[in-house]
Motif scaffolding. Sequence first.
Motif, PDB file in Angstrom:
ATOM      1  N   VAL A 145       0.888  -1.283  -0.079  1.00 48.82           N
ATOM      2  CA  VAL A 145      -0.072   0.014  -0.039  1.00 48.82           C
ATOM      3  C   VAL A 145       0.836   1.182  -0.151  1.00 48.82           C
ATOM      4  O   VAL A 145       0.563   2.393  -0.655  1.00 48.82           O
ATOM      5  N   ILE A 164       4.538   4.487  -3.861  1.00 47.14           N
ATOM      6  CA  ILE A 164       5.104   5.812  -3.548  1.00 47.14           C
ATOM      7  C   ILE A 164       6.334   5.614  -4.424  1.00 47.14           C
ATOM      8  O   ILE A 164       6.710   6.816  -5.209  1.00 47.14           O
ATOM      9  N   MET A 191       5.328   6.322  -8.085  1.00 47.11           N
ATOM     10  CA  MET A 191       5.050   7.591  -8.070  1.00 47.11           C
ATOM     11  C   MET A 191       6.378   8.500  -8.141  1.00 47.11           C
ATOM     12  O   MET A 191       6.473   9.388  -9.349  1.00 47.11           O
ATOM     13  N   ARG A 242       7.464  10.731 -11.412  1.00 50.07           N
ATOM     14  CA  ARG A 242       7.608  12.150 -11.244  1.00 50.07           C
ATOM     15  C   ARG A 242       9.132  12.353 -11.879  1.00 50.07           C
ATOM     16  O   ARG A 242       9.236  13.230 -12.490  1.00 50.07           O
ATOM     17  N   PHE A 300      -0.522   5.475   5.533  1.00 49.02           N
ATOM     18  CA  PHE A 300      -0.178   5.348   4.186  1.00 49.02           C
ATOM     19  C   PHE A 300      -0.985   5.011   3.276  1.00 49.02           C
ATOM     20  O   PHE A 300      -1.079   5.490   2.351  1.00 49.02           O
ATOM     21  N   THR A 334      -1.920   7.122  -0.083  1.00 48.78           N
ATOM     22  CA  THR A 334      -1.593   6.720  -1.570  1.00 48.78           C
ATOM     23  C   THR A 334      -2.834   6.157  -2.201  1.00 48.78           C
ATOM     24  O   THR A 334      -2.709   5.691  -3.289  1.00 48.78           O
ATOM     25  N   MET A 362      -3.097   9.094  -5.385  1.00 48.10           N
ATOM     26  CA  MET A 362      -2.065   9.563  -5.658  1.00 48.10           C
ATOM     27  C   MET A 362      -1.784  10.603  -6.637  1.00 48.10           C
ATOM     28  O   MET A 362      -2.529  10.309  -7.877  1.00 48.10           O
ATOM     29  N   PRO A 374       2.238  16.218  -5.454  1.00 43.56           N
ATOM     30  CA  PRO A 374       1.703  15.800  -4.122  1.00 43.56           C
ATOM     31  C   PRO A 374       1.116  17.023  -3.168  1.00 43.56           C
ATOM     32  O   PRO A 374       1.510  17.980  -3.270  1.00 43.56           O
ATOM     33  N   GLN A 405      -0.010  13.070   1.274  1.00 45.93           N
ATOM     34  CA  GLN A 405       0.746  12.417   0.225  1.00 45.93           C
ATOM     35  C   GLN A 405       2.213  13.041   0.228  1.00 45.93           C
ATOM     36  O   GLN A 405       3.193  12.456   0.236  1.00 45.93           O
ATOM     37  N   VAL A 427       3.811  11.417   3.663  1.00 46.47           N
ATOM     38  CA  VAL A 427       4.481  10.005   3.449  1.00 46.47           C
ATOM     39  C   VAL A 427       5.412  10.103   2.350  1.00 46.47           C
ATOM     40  O   VAL A 427       6.532   9.335   2.481  1.00 46.47           O
ATOM     41  N   GLU A 428       5.366  10.834   1.547  1.00 41.50           N
ATOM     42  CA  GLU A 428       6.508  10.957   0.483  1.00 41.50           C
ATOM     43  C   GLU A 428       7.780  11.605   1.131  1.00 41.50           C
ATOM     44  O   GLU A 428       8.825  10.917   0.873  1.00 41.50           O
ATOM     45  N   TYR A 438       9.166   8.619   3.110  1.00 46.22           N
ATOM     46  CA  TYR A 438       9.785   7.652   1.934  1.00 46.22           C
ATOM     47  C   TYR A 438      11.055   8.148   1.584  1.00 46.22           C
ATOM     48  O   TYR A 438      12.165   7.539   1.787  1.00 46.22           O
ATOM     49  N   GLU A 439      11.159   9.219   1.152  1.00 49.16           N
ATOM     50  CA  GLU A 439      12.322   9.832   0.623  1.00 49.16           C
ATOM     51  C   GLU A 439      13.425  10.036   1.509  1.00 49.16           C
ATOM     52  O   GLU A 439      14.621   9.509   1.526  1.00 49.16           O
TER      53      GLU A 439
END
Lengths: 166, 307
Positions: free
Chosen positions: A28, A33, A36, A40, B85, B89, B92, B96, B100, B103-104, B107-108
Motif C-alpha cells: 500500500v 510511492i 510515483m 515524477r 499510508f 496513497t 496519488m 503531491p 501524500q 508520506v513521500e 519515504y524519501e
Amino acid sequence: MEGLGLDLPTFVGQLVSFLILLGLLVYVGYKPIRKMLDERANRIKESMEQAEATKQEYEQAKVAVQEQIGKAREEGQAIISQAAQIGDRLKEEARGEARKEAQALVERARGELERERDKVIDDLRHEFVDTAILAAEKVINETLDKERHRKLIEQAMEESTTFKEN
Amino acid sequence: MAKRKVLGCSLNLIIIISIVFLILIVVSFIGGSVGALITGGEPLSIFAVQPPHPQLAAEHPFPNLPITNTMITAWISILVVFGLFFAATRRMKLVPRGLQNFVEFIYEAGANFIEDAAGKKHGRWFFPVCVTIFLFVLANAWINLIPGFETIKMNGEPLLRNANTDVNVPLMLAVVAFISIEYWGFKAKGAPYLETFFNFKPLGSGLKQLFTGKIKAGFAGIFTGIIVAFAGILEILSHFIRMVSFTFRLFGNMTAGAILTLIMIFLIPWVVPAIFYGLEAFFGFVQAMIFGGLTLGFACAAVMAEE
C-alpha cells in the motif's frame, strides 16, 4: 524469564502482526510511492529534456532565420544590380535602335531627295530636249544663219518656263 | 522605547508564567504523596498519585483471551501507520499535496538515508524492513505519549501499554532484523557467505602442507587455520549477541522511560512531568532511529564484499 514476560504466543502474535504491517506497507505504501517518485522523476527529466530541445530548436531556427535573411539580402542585392544592368543594357539598346532608326530615316530622306533630284533632273532633261527639239524644229523651219540660230535657241530657252523657274 | 522580548513574549509575561509554574510545582510537591510523607499528613486528593509498580511482563486485560495489552497497542500502532499510508496513497497525484506529501517525505528521507549507506541496489532490499521497523517502533513510542493512554483499566489491568516495553516486541523485531540480515548476506554472496562463520580452508591447507612434509609451513598454516575457524565461531556468537543487544536496548530504554515518567508524576505531579514527556518523545524517535539504523548497518556489513 518469567518476570521478564517472555512468552512464545505473544512473541508469535507480535511477529505475525509485524509481518502483516510489513506486507501492507510494501503493497500500500512503498511500492506506489516508489512508482510515483520514479514517474515524477521521469516526468521532470522528460520536461527538462523537452525544454532543452525546444531551446536548441529555437537557437537553430534563429540561426536559420538569420541565414535566410542574409541570403534574401544577397539575393535582393543581386536582383537590384541585375536590374540596373538590364536597365543599362536596355538604355543602350534603345539608344542604338534610335540611332539606327534615325540613320534609316536620314538614309531614306536622303534617298528620297536623291530620287527627287534625279526626277527633277530627268524632267529637266526631257523638257530641255523637248525645248531643243522645238528649237530645232523652228530652226529647221526657217533656214538660219549662225547669228539667227543662237538667237533662236536663246529665245527658246527664254520661252521654256522650266528654265525660268529654275 | 522597545520592550525586551524573550521567546516572542514580553519579559514580564515570561516572569509571570515562570512564577505560576514554580508555585504549581511547589504546591503539587508539598500536597502530593511525597510531601504528605514528609509532613506526616494526608496527600491532597487531586495530587494523590500511586507510586509506580513496574511490571515487566505484559498484562492480560481479558482473563479469558490470550491477548496482552501490548498486543492491542501494537495493533493500534499498525492501524495508525497503515492508515496513514493507505490514506496518503489512495489517490496519488503527480503533484503531491497534504498527506501524500508527508508520506513521500518519510519515504524519501528513509530512502536517502538507506541508499547513502547501502547503495542503490542493496538499498532497495533493505528499505522495507528497516523503514517498517522504524515506523513501528516510533508509532509504539509516540502513541504511548497520548495523555491518559495507560490509565484506561479493564478488569483491573491497564488496557493499553507501550508495546516497546513488552520484551516480546523488541525480541520479535530483533529476530526479524537478524533473519533479514542473514538472508541478505546469503542473497548477496551466495554460499561463500557461510565462510564468514565456517572457514576451515586455511586449516585444511595447513594440514595438507604438514602431510606433504613441509613441517614448518604446515604448523604455521594450522595455527592460522585455527585462528580463522575460531574467528568464525566468534562471528556466529556476535550475530546472536547482536540480537540480544537489539532486544534489550529498545526494551530497556522504553521501560526505563515509562518508569521514569511515572516516578516523576509520583514525585511532582504538575509541570515537571511535561519535560519528561518531551524527553520521551525524543527518545522514542532516537530508539526507532537506532533500531532501524543498526539493522541497516549490520545489513550493509553482511552484504559488503570482503576485501
